[in-house]
Scaffold this motif. Structure first.
Motif, PDB file in Angstrom:
ATOM      1  N   SER A   1     121.022  22.985  89.649  1.00 42.79           N
ATOM      2  CA  SER A   1     121.698  22.215  90.692  1.00 42.79           C
ATOM      3  C   SER A   1     122.688  21.218  90.123  1.00 42.79           C
ATOM      4  CB  SER A   1     120.662  21.452  91.528  1.00 42.79           C
ATOM      5  OG  SER A   1     119.741  22.340  92.111  1.00 42.79           O
ATOM      6  N   VAL A   2     123.702  20.942  90.896  1.00 41.82           N
ATOM      7  CA  VAL A   2     124.527  19.752  90.728  1.00 41.82           C
ATOM      8  C   VAL A   2     123.991  18.772  91.767  1.00 41.82           C
ATOM      9  CG1 VAL A   2     126.842  18.763  90.821  1.00 41.82           C
ATOM     10  CG2 VAL A   2     126.510  21.098  89.953  1.00 41.82           C
ATOM     11  N   PRO A   3     123.146  17.831  91.371  1.00 43.32           N
ATOM     12  CA  PRO A   3     122.429  17.017  92.356  1.00 43.32           C
ATOM     13  C   PRO A   3     123.328  16.270  93.329  1.00 43.32           C
ATOM     14  CG  PRO A   3     121.429  16.774  90.197  1.00 43.32           C
ATOM     15  CD  PRO A   3     122.705  17.540  89.998  1.00 43.32           C
ATOM     16  N   HIS A   4     124.502  15.832  92.878  1.00 45.25           N
ATOM     17  CA  HIS A   4     125.384  15.094  93.785  1.00 45.25           C
ATOM     18  C   HIS A   4     125.899  15.975  94.925  1.00 45.25           C
ATOM     19  CE1 HIS A   4     125.383  12.259  90.407  1.00 45.25           C
ATOM     20  NE2 HIS A   4     125.781  11.359  91.282  1.00 45.25           N
ATOM     21  N   VAL A   5     125.790  17.296  94.744  1.00 48.63           N
ATOM     22  CA  VAL A   5     126.170  18.240  95.804  1.00 48.63           C
ATOM     23  C   VAL A   5     124.945  18.676  96.599  1.00 48.63           C
ATOM     24  CG1 VAL A   5     127.175  20.505  96.308  1.00 48.63           C
ATOM     25  CG2 VAL A   5     128.176  19.063  94.511  1.00 48.63           C
ATOM     26  N   LEU A   6     123.888  19.098  95.883  1.00 46.60           N
ATOM     27  CA  LEU A   6     122.747  19.706  96.560  1.00 46.60           C
ATOM     28  C   LEU A   6     121.912  18.698  97.350  1.00 46.60           C
ATOM     29  CD1 LEU A   6     121.010  22.223  97.112  1.00 46.60           C
ATOM     30  CD2 LEU A   6     119.667  21.614  95.105  1.00 46.60           C
ATOM     31  N   ILE A   7     121.616  17.543  96.779  1.00 45.80           N
ATOM     32  CA  ILE A   7     120.698  16.615  97.438  1.00 45.80           C
ATOM     33  C   ILE A   7     121.237  16.134  98.785  1.00 45.80           C
ATOM     34  CG2 ILE A   7     119.620  14.336  97.255  1.00 45.80           C
ATOM     35  CD1 ILE A   7     119.083  14.996  94.299  1.00 45.80           C
ATOM     36  N   PRO A   8     122.489  15.676  98.895  1.00 47.96           N
ATOM     37  CA  PRO A   8     122.994  15.325 100.230  1.00 47.96           C
ATOM     38  C   PRO A   8     122.984  16.507 101.201  1.00 47.96           C
ATOM     39  CG  PRO A   8     124.385  14.359  98.535  1.00 47.96           C
ATOM     40  CD  PRO A   8     123.462  15.320  97.839  1.00 47.96           C
ATOM     41  N   ALA A   9     123.215  17.722 100.679  1.00 50.12           N
ATOM     42  CA  ALA A   9     123.183  18.904 101.547  1.00 50.12           C
ATOM     43  C   ALA A   9     121.772  19.148 102.076  1.00 50.12           C
ATOM     44  CB  ALA A   9     123.683  20.128 100.784  1.00 50.12           C
ATOM     45  N   LEU A  10     120.756  18.973 101.223  1.00 46.99           N
ATOM     46  CA  LEU A  10     119.374  19.143 101.679  1.00 46.99           C
ATOM     47  C   LEU A  10     118.991  18.079 102.702  1.00 46.99           C
ATOM     48  CD1 LEU A  10     117.529  20.056  98.336  1.00 46.99           C
ATOM     49  CD2 LEU A  10     118.239  21.598 100.183  1.00 46.99           C
TER      50      LEU A  10
ATOM     51  N   ALA B   1     114.369  27.323 101.843  1.00 45.34           N
ATOM     52  CA  ALA B   1     115.767  27.559 101.497  1.00 45.34           C
ATOM     53  C   ALA B   1     116.187  28.989 101.832  1.00 45.34           C
ATOM     54  CB  ALA B   1     115.997  27.273 100.018  1.00 45.34           C
ATOM     55  N   ALA B   2     115.295  29.946 101.561  1.00 46.07           N
ATOM     56  CA  ALA B   2     115.611  31.343 101.886  1.00 46.07           C
ATOM     57  C   ALA B   2     115.794  31.515 103.384  1.00 46.07           C
ATOM     58  CB  ALA B   2     114.506  32.261 101.360  1.00 46.07           C
ATOM     59  N   ALA B   3     114.964  30.833 104.174  1.00 43.66           N
ATOM     60  CA  ALA B   3     115.110  30.897 105.631  1.00 43.66           C
ATOM     61  C   ALA B   3     116.427  30.250 106.063  1.00 43.66           C
ATOM     62  CB  ALA B   3     113.926  30.211 106.304  1.00 43.66           C
ATOM     63  N   ALA B   4     116.764  29.114 105.450  1.00 45.73           N
ATOM     64  CA  ALA B   4     117.993  28.415 105.817  1.00 45.73           C
ATOM     65  C   ALA B   4     119.232  29.230 105.491  1.00 45.73           C
ATOM     66  CB  ALA B   4     118.053  27.056 105.113  1.00 45.73           C
TER      67      ALA B   4
ATOM     68  N   LEU C   1     113.279  15.297  96.780  1.00 52.36           N
ATOM     69  CA  LEU C   1     114.519  16.079  96.668  1.00 52.36           C
ATOM     70  C   LEU C   1     115.100  15.977  95.268  1.00 52.36           C
ATOM     71  CD1 LEU C   1     116.286  15.187 100.053  1.00 52.36           C
ATOM     72  CD2 LEU C   1     114.929  17.214  99.521  1.00 52.36           C
ATOM     73  N   GLY C   2     114.717  14.944  94.510  1.00 51.74           N
ATOM     74  CA  GLY C   2     115.280  14.740  93.181  1.00 51.74           C
ATOM     75  C   GLY C   2     114.762  15.693  92.129  1.00 51.74           C
ATOM     76  N   CYS C   3     113.619  16.370  92.391  1.00 56.88           N
ATOM     77  CA  CYS C   3     113.101  17.307  91.388  1.00 56.88           C
ATOM     78  C   CYS C   3     112.435  18.522  92.026  1.00 56.88           C
ATOM     79  CB  CYS C   3     112.138  16.615  90.432  1.00 56.88           C
ATOM     80  SG  CYS C   3     111.557  17.719  89.112  1.00 56.88           S
ATOM     81  N   GLY C   4     111.196  18.365  92.534  1.00 58.39           N
ATOM     82  CA  GLY C   4     110.429  19.531  92.980  1.00 58.39           C
ATOM     83  C   GLY C   4     111.084  20.315  94.091  1.00 58.39           C
ATOM     84  N   ILE C   5     111.518  19.614  95.126  1.00 59.70           N
ATOM     85  CA  ILE C   5     112.162  20.300  96.252  1.00 59.70           C
ATOM     86  C   ILE C   5     113.511  20.870  95.819  1.00 59.70           C
ATOM     87  CG2 ILE C   5     112.912  20.076  98.641  1.00 59.70           C
ATOM     88  CD1 ILE C   5     109.920  19.573  98.254  1.00 59.70           C
ATOM     89  N   GLN C   6     114.236  20.102  95.018  1.00 60.73           N
ATOM     90  CA  GLN C   6     115.512  20.569  94.475  1.00 60.73           C
ATOM     91  C   GLN C   6     115.328  21.825  93.629  1.00 60.73           C
ATOM     92  OE1 GLN C   6     119.071  18.277  92.440  1.00 60.73           O
ATOM     93  NE2 GLN C   6     117.278  18.082  91.141  1.00 60.73           N
ATOM     94  N   THR C   7     114.234  21.885  92.874  1.00 57.62           N
ATOM     95  CA  THR C   7     114.002  23.045  92.017  1.00 57.62           C
ATOM     96  C   THR C   7     113.837  24.322  92.841  1.00 57.62           C
ATOM     97  OG1 THR C   7     113.015  21.734  90.245  1.00 57.62           O
ATOM     98  CG2 THR C   7     112.412  24.056  90.340  1.00 57.62           C
ATOM     99  N   GLY C   8     112.973  24.277  93.859  1.00 55.44           N
ATOM    100  CA  GLY C   8     112.760  25.473  94.667  1.00 55.44           C
ATOM    101  C   GLY C   8     113.979  25.867  95.472  1.00 55.44           C
ATOM    102  N   ALA C   9     114.570  24.903  96.169  1.00 57.57           N
ATOM    103  CA  ALA C   9     115.736  25.207  97.010  1.00 57.57           C
ATOM    104  C   ALA C   9     116.947  25.566  96.167  1.00 57.57           C
ATOM    105  CB  ALA C   9     116.052  24.011  97.908  1.00 57.57           C
ATOM    106  N   GLY C  10     117.171  24.808  95.086  1.00 57.73           N
ATOM    107  CA  GLY C  10     118.331  25.082  94.240  1.00 57.73           C
ATOM    108  C   GLY C  10     118.257  26.443  93.590  1.00 57.73           C
ATOM    109  N   THR C  11     117.053  26.868  93.200  1.00 54.57           N
ATOM    110  CA  THR C  11     116.918  28.200  92.607  1.00 54.57           C
ATOM    111  C   THR C  11     117.347  29.278  93.588  1.00 54.57           C
ATOM    112  OG1 THR C  11     115.142  27.471  91.133  1.00 54.57           O
ATOM    113  CG2 THR C  11     115.268  29.836  91.593  1.00 54.57           C
ATOM    114  N   VAL C  12     116.983  29.120  94.843  1.00 53.13           N
ATOM    115  CA  VAL C  12     117.390  30.082  95.880  1.00 53.13           C
ATOM    116  C   VAL C  12     118.900  30.048  96.096  1.00 53.13           C
ATOM    117  CG1 VAL C  12     117.267  30.535  98.375  1.00 53.13           C
ATOM    118  CG2 VAL C  12     115.173  30.172  97.046  1.00 53.13           C
ATOM    119  N   PHE C  13     119.450  28.840  96.236  1.00 56.07           N
ATOM    120  CA  PHE C  13     120.878  28.709  96.549  1.00 56.07           C
ATOM    121  C   PHE C  13     121.779  29.002  95.350  1.00 56.07           C
ATOM    122  CE2 PHE C  13     119.660  25.246  99.845  1.00 56.07           C
ATOM    123  CZ  PHE C  13     119.447  26.216 100.809  1.00 56.07           C
ATOM    124  N   ASN C  14     121.423  28.451  94.186  1.00 56.59           N
ATOM    125  CA  ASN C  14     122.353  28.436  93.055  1.00 56.59           C
ATOM    126  C   ASN C  14     122.086  29.505  92.006  1.00 56.59           C
ATOM    127  OD1 ASN C  14     123.447  25.982  94.128  1.00 56.59           O
ATOM    128  ND2 ASN C  14     121.799  24.847  93.165  1.00 56.59           N
TER     129      ASN C  14
END
Length: 370
Positions: free
Chosen positions: A317-326, A207-210, A169-182
């Motif tokens: 991403s703002v990781p302190h927001v996105l990572i706990p949300a994921l 992320a797109a499905a979510a 969640l700190g990089c690869g997963i955050q990158t894909g999901a954060g790009t969709v969300f943010n």
């Protein structure tokens, strides 16, 4: 005596990873020591190993760590010993991008994440005999049992979540999901195309499905990846070896997608991502290309159809927001990124790297010995 631990060290361009004994040096007041439980392996580790990105060697890589806080400096207030944490990229916190709420676009990103040292030139670890080791990779160098990180790149997470799973969640997963969300801001009811079915691309699919996109297309050439994409939220999959991906996307979406994301870094596919858009659509480039790579874009198509092509780092991403949300989404069963991973012990880290590069494993996670 300083604390000693096992670490995977790269001493030459192209590797291999060597398991060696390293030692923690002095911790700063704004830093903390983390016992690493597990660390995801990312494409960026491979290009740093191979010096496609010219990081200095010898170095301890790893930038998707998760673990337990063991000790904190006097100025650290956001976590305490015993907290479960995910480690992410480090930002400077004083440039305009950081002040504007975009730490992933930090103007000093390379200095803090790729220089192999603190900004003042010092190191947090050393070899067993006291020799210099480059570290601070993404502010963490977490292919190791222990790391020293900065308070800014340590994210507290809930203790009922599986800690050994959370590092990516700190990089690869955050990158894909954060790009969709943010960055793309994919909307409910919209259409989204992921070019590339690796961990980043499939994180975008989840992320797109979510978020409620109703047409989600995954494009790849590996049948197993396309099958997995269907299992985690894709409504359509396209094997671009077997059919014309552009024609099929336009057919499925009745004229083009609202959003597209390329995680391959392949120039020809980035150009296709733009052509796959409907008027006023947006495509994001998140994959790392070789330095100096060029993309040929149909400028009339781009201009007349008011399309946008944007570059995105770490999902904006703002990781302190996105990572706990994921983490919360995963625990609720709405973000099943556990389906992407395979675990390896530290002494098999070179097998993990080989499996990742061959496409055998989408997201390796290296478990540290206790």
């Amino acid at each position: 005596m300083s604390q000693s631990f096992q670490a995977a060290v790269i001493r030459q361009q192209g590797g291999p990873f060597a398991i060696e004994i390293a030692r923690v040096k002095e911790m700063r007041p704004d830093e903390l020591r983390v016992r690493i439980v597990a660390t995801g392996m990312c494409h960026t580790d491979m290009i740093a190993r191979d010096q496609v990105f010219p990081v200095p060697h010898p170095i301890v890589l790893g930038h998707e760590g998760s673990g337990v806080v063991e000790a904190v400096g006097d100025k650290v207030t956001s976590v305490v010993p015993g907290d479960h944490v995910v480690l992410t990229f480090l930002n400077c916190d004083h440039c305009s991008a950081c002040h504007e709420g975009h730490p992933a676009f930090c103007e000093n990103f390379n200095l803090h994440n790729f220089s192999g040292q603190r900004v003042d030139g010092s190191h947090a670890i050393e070899g067993d005999a006291g020799e210099a080791l480059h570290d601070r990779f993404f502010g963490q160098s977490s292919f190791a049992q222990t790391t020293i990180a900065h308070e800014r790149n340590v994210i507290k997470v809930r203790k009922d979540a599986p800690l050994d799973l959370l590092g990516p969640l700190g990089c690869g997963i955050q990158t894909g999901a954060g790009t969709v969300f943010n960055a793309l801001k994919v909307a409910p009811g919209s259409s989204f195309v992921a070019f590339g079915g690796g961990a980043v691309g499939l994180s975008g699919v989840m992320a797109a499905a979510a978020i409620g996109a109703t047409t989600i297309i995954a494009v790849d050439i590996v049948p197993s990846r396309l099958k997995l994409a269907k299992d985690i939220g894709a409504t359509h999959v396209i094997n671009s070896k077997e059919e014309d991906a552009l024609a099929r996307i336009h057919e499925i979406t009745d004229g083009g997608a609202h959003f597209a994301m390329d995680s391959t870094g392949i120039p020809a596919l980035i150009a296709q991502a733009v052509l796959a858009l409907r008027p006023r659509g947006t495509a994001a480039v998140v994959g790392a290309s070789k330095p100096g790579s060029k993309v040929e874009i149909d400028l009339i198509d781009l201009m007349q159809n008011c399309k946008r092509l944007i570059g995105v780092v770490e999902g904006d991403s703002v990781p302190h927001v996105l990572i706990p949300a994921l983490v919360d989404l995963h625990m609720a069963g709405r973000f099943p990124f556990d389906k992407l991973v395979r675990f390896y012990p530290l002494d098999r880290i070179n097998d993990a790297a080989e499996d990742s590069e061959k496409g055998v494993t989408l997201k390796p996670i290296i478990r540290m010995p206790e």
